[in-house]
Design an enzyme around this catalytic site. Structure first.
Site, short mmCIF file in Angstrom:
data_model
loop_
_atom_site.label_atom_id
_atom_site.label_comp_id
_atom_site.label_asym_id
_atom_site.label_seq_id
_atom_site.Cartn_x
_atom_site.Cartn_y
_atom_site.Cartn_z
N GLN A 204 -11.51 6.98 -21.67
CA GLN A 204 -12.77 6.28 -21.16
C GLN A 204 -13.63 5.89 -22.32
OE1 GLN A 204 -13.40 5.96 -17.05
NE2 GLN A 204 -14.94 4.29 -17.67
N THR B 138 -14.69 -4.34 -11.09
CA THR B 138 -13.30 -3.89 -11.88
C THR B 138 -12.09 -4.74 -11.83
OG1 THR B 138 -13.67 -1.70 -11.79
CG2 THR B 138 -11.90 -1.96 -12.61
N ASN C 59 -10.53 -0.11 -4.11
CA ASN C 59 -11.37 -1.26 -4.73
C ASN C 59 -10.79 -2.34 -5.89
OD1 ASN C 59 -13.04 -1.22 -7.24
ND2 ASN C 59 -14.50 -1.90 -5.78
N SER D 281 -21.38 -1.12 -14.11
CA SER D 281 -22.07 0.27 -14.25
C SER D 281 -23.11 0.53 -15.35
CB SER D 281 -20.91 1.62 -14.88
OG SER D 281 -20.46 1.89 -13.04
N GLY E 180 -17.39 5.85 -9.18
CA GLY E 180 -16.43 6.16 -8.18
C GLY E 180 -15.34 5.83 -8.98
N ASP E 181 -14.32 6.16 -8.38
CA ASP E 181 -12.67 6.20 -8.84
C ASP E 181 -11.66 5.88 -7.67
OD1 ASP E 181 -10.64 5.81 -11.73
OD2 ASP E 181 -9.87 6.99 -10.24
N LYS F 90 -15.27 11.99 -17.31
CA LYS F 90 -14.23 11.62 -16.13
C LYS F 90 -14.46 12.64 -15.53
CE LYS F 90 -11.76 8.56 -14.38
NZ LYS F 90 -12.44 6.87 -13.84
N LYS G 201 -12.76 2.94 -24.02
CA LYS G 201 -12.87 1.68 -22.76
C LYS G 201 -14.05 0.91 -23.43
CE LYS G 201 -11.33 2.24 -18.71
NZ LYS G 201 -10.62 2.91 -17.87
N LYS H 189 -19.85 8.42 -19.58
CA LYS H 189 -19.92 8.12 -18.33
C LYS H 189 -17.96 7.98 -17.78
CE LYS H 189 -22.01 5.17 -15.50
NZ LYS H 189 -21.20 5.76 -14.50
P1 NAP Z 1 -8.96 3.16 -4.02
O1 NAP Z 1 -9.94 2.06 -4.01
O2 NAP Z 1 -8.80 4.53 -3.58
O3 NAP Z 1 -7.58 2.41 -4.51
C1 NAP Z 1 -6.37 3.29 -4.78
C2 NAP Z 1 -5.16 1.96 -4.59
O4 NAP Z 1 -3.83 2.78 -4.78
C3 NAP Z 1 -4.65 2.45 -3.21
O5 NAP Z 1 -4.25 1.49 -2.14
C4 NAP Z 1 -3.88 4.00 -2.65
O6 NAP Z 1 -2.69 3.49 -2.17
C5 NAP Z 1 -3.29 3.22 -4.53
N1 NAP Z 1 -2.48 4.79 -5.05
C6 NAP Z 1 -3.38 5.23 -5.45
N2 NAP Z 1 -2.92 6.56 -5.65
C7 NAP Z 1 -1.40 6.31 -5.74
C8 NAP Z 1 -0.20 7.01 -5.69
N3 NAP Z 1 0.12 8.14 -6.51
N4 NAP Z 1 0.72 5.86 -5.27
C9 NAP Z 1 0.82 4.58 -5.62
N5 NAP Z 1 -0.26 4.12 -4.63
C10 NAP Z 1 -1.20 5.01 -5.12
O7 NAP Z 1 -9.52 3.48 -6.14
P2 NAP Z 1 -9.98 1.66 -7.23
O8 NAP Z 1 -10.87 2.73 -7.41
O9 NAP Z 1 -9.11 1.11 -7.08
O10 NAP Z 1 -8.65 2.55 -8.46
C11 NAP Z 1 -7.49 2.29 -8.60
C12 NAP Z 1 -7.08 2.26 -10.51
O11 NAP Z 1 -8.21 1.29 -11.12
C13 NAP Z 1 -6.89 3.60 -11.26
O12 NAP Z 1 -6.31 4.03 -11.72
C14 NAP Z 1 -8.81 4.10 -11.07
O13 NAP Z 1 -8.68 4.34 -12.44
C15 NAP Z 1 -8.48 2.41 -11.86
N6 NAP Z 1 -10.49 1.62 -12.37
C16 NAP Z 1 -11.00 2.46 -11.23
C17 NAP Z 1 -12.03 1.80 -11.90
C18 NAP Z 1 -13.02 1.51 -10.79
O14 NAP Z 1 -14.03 0.87 -10.90
N7 NAP Z 1 -13.05 2.05 -9.11
C19 NAP Z 1 -12.58 1.03 -13.06
C20 NAP Z 1 -11.94 1.15 -13.78
C21 NAP Z 1 -10.54 1.93 -13.12
P3 NAP Z 1 -3.04 4.96 -0.54
O15 NAP Z 1 -4.07 4.07 0.10
O16 NAP Z 1 -2.17 4.24 0.63
O17 NAP Z 1 -3.50 6.23 -1.55
#
Ligand code: NAP
Length: 449
Positions: free
Chosen positions: A115, A214, A245, A381, A169-170, A130, A118, A94
């Site tokens: 993961q 999250t 997100n 999830s 998603g991520d 992943k 976690k 997952k």
């Molecule tokens: P997302 O919706 O795609 O948003 C990512 C955010 O981070 C955007 O504001 C993006 O800016 C910024 N970002 C991405 N890459 C970057 C970089 N190299 N330098 C600076 N800013 C950057 O993704 P998300 O789902 O919120 O995920 C954010 C983090 O949380 C990740 O580390 C992910 O692995 C972690 N996470 C997510 C979930 C989940 O359920 N979604 C669960 C656990 C952990 P731009 O739009 O300008 O690229």
């Protein structure tokens, strides 16, 4: 400057370096876990005999494949995609899918490795995996995204299943992308297998509160860390990196709990709004219009946008890194501590560099690592999988209550495990050891497989 490894663990780490050349994020994630496992091998020498750590560091399966697709002009593009099925001792693999140009095997392996622990921490029956691709969704039309997702799934479908491997998603993968991938899976397999993806739309098998989970979970965890020190989030000033997100819903929950978020960011700049970030405006810009965060100042003229600005230079009580890996370094950590920050909780995966973590720990501020602090997403999830299996659909309030209980439990387990191993308040050790023990015990029970 990283913490030292116990001498029994040094050869294991050397072997990981040797077997996975050039994958620096994966090396970093493994080192961070190994740093905390020394006392575990003293208490449980059988895990050394059974080579549990070496087995956990080697993915059960790694899939790499080509994704050809055509853009709106008919030009052909070729991307590379990955799915790393890391460990299934506790349940089906997952973990999310990430679409970002920086994706390569080392990123997917670091995320898959984290993961495992976690998912174990949630106490739910899910293994660790992943996936992702170096595809850049930015600036692509809906049709282009759809064609890419369909091409990717035409290969990946054969590796998935509700009892095998369940993506979500991520970064770069939200409801739209999950929809296209699920649609292609359904078409190829001729099965409406809801439980094969999580993060689905609410009309077709998704769980309420999954979108928020999250970010909300990270804030619940922060609140628990502060409570353990007789404090709370009420009245605190917060800075959140990112505006995707996780960041969006972390901001929402901070405001609900009486804190004020004054800054957020994207990869190009930061917004500072001393009155508090206007979430309605943020959602309009990011979720509906899919524009850059700089557009915020069109709505709030008195807010400040700094192109290329450093969000960690904005003074705050609480910092929530919610963007990406290694976005907060030693110098940022020093600035935060000097500016009076009392708590950091990671919505993103591995956002703080090892040197930054040491600084937070030395300063004795509350520091919640991503493995624990952002586990609410994958936990919800798993609740989505549970609803799909029973053909049920829970209310938002009930699902959110379950999420909150899970985050309270994760905090308690990390806290108690750290204390049991003589490091009270060290959530890094607490999270790693608690997650590791669950996986190691299951692996031991299942024999050499
Ligand atoms: P997302 O919706 O795609 O948003 C990512 C955010 O981070 C955007 O504001 C993006 O800016 C910024 N970002 C991405 N890459 C970057 C970089 N190299 N330098 C600076 N800013 C950057 O993704 P998300 O789902 O919120 O995920 C954010 C983090 O949380 C990740 O580390 C992910 O692995 C972690 N996470 C997510 C979930 C989940 O359920 N979604 C669960 C656990 C952990 P731009 O739009 O300008 O690229």
């Amino acid at each position: 400057m990283t913490a030292k490894l116990d001498e029994k663990l040094v050869p294991i780490y050397q072997d990981v370096l040797h077997r996975n050349p050039g994958e620096k994020e994966f090396h970093q994630a493994v080192h961070e876990v190994l740093e905390t496992l020394g006392p575990v091998l003293v208490k449980y020498p059988e895990f050394a005999d059974k080579k549990i750590i070496q087995r956990i560091c080697e993915p059960e399966r790694q899939i790499i494949f080509r994704v050809p697709w055509q853009d709106d002009q008919g030009e052909i593009h070729i991307n590379r995609a990955f799915r790393v099925e890391f460990n299934s001792a506790l349940g089906p693999y997952k973990g999310g899918m990430r679409f970002h140009p920086s994706v390569y095997l080392g990123i997917i392996k670091f995320l898959g490795f984290e993961q495992i622990f976690k998912n174990a921490l949630t106490g739910l029956p899910i293994g660790g995996g992943k996936g992702g691709s170096d595809f850049d969704p930015k600036g692509r039309s809906d049709d282009e995204i759809m064609r890419f997702c369909q091409s990717l799934m035409t290969e990946l479908y054969r590796h998935l299943g509700e009892y095998t491997d369940v993506p979500a998603g991520d970064i770069g993968v939200g409801g739209r992308e999950i929809g296209y991938m699920f649609g292609q899976y359904k078409r190829i397999t001729n099965r409406y297998e809801s439980g094969v993806f999580t993060g689905k739309g609410l009309d077709w098998g998704g769980s309420r509160a999954r979108t928020e989970a999250t970010g909300y979970g990270t804030v619940f965890f922060t609140h628990e860390m502060l409570k353990a020190r007789g404090d709370s989030l009420d009245g605190k000033t917060v800075v959140v990196s990112g505006s995707g997100n996780v960041a969006t819903y972390a901001i929402e929950k901070c405001h609900e709990l009486g804190a004020k978020v004054i800054a957020c960011s994207d990869s190009q700049g930061i917004i500072v709004d001393e009155k508090g970030i206007d979430l309605k405006a943020l959602k309009q810009i990011k979720e509906i219009e899919r524009r850059r965060i700089s557009a915020y100042t069109e709505i709030h003229k008195d807010a400040k946008y700094v192109e290329g600005g450093n969000i960690w230079s904005v003074p705050c009580d609480v910092a929530l890194p919610c963007a990406t890996q290694n976005e907060l370094n030693a110098s940022d950590a020093k600035t935060l501590v000097e500016n009076g920050c009392i708590a950091v909780a990671e919505g993103a995966n591995m956002p703080t560099t090892p040197e930054g973590i040491l600084l937070f720990q030395d300063a004795k501020i509350c520091y919640g690592p991503g493995k624990a602090a952002n586990a609410g997403g994958v936990a919800t999830s798993a609740l989505e999988m549970q609803q799909n299996a029973s053909r049920d659909s829970w209310t938002f309030d009930y699902t959110q209550k379950r999420l909150e209980e899970i985050m309270i439990d994760i905090h308690k387990n990390c806290y108690e495990t750290a204390a049991e191993f003589g490091s009270e308040g060290n959530y890094v050790l607490g999270a790693n050891v608690n997650g590791f023990l669950r996986v190691a015990k299951a692996m031991t029970a299942m024999g050499v497989i």
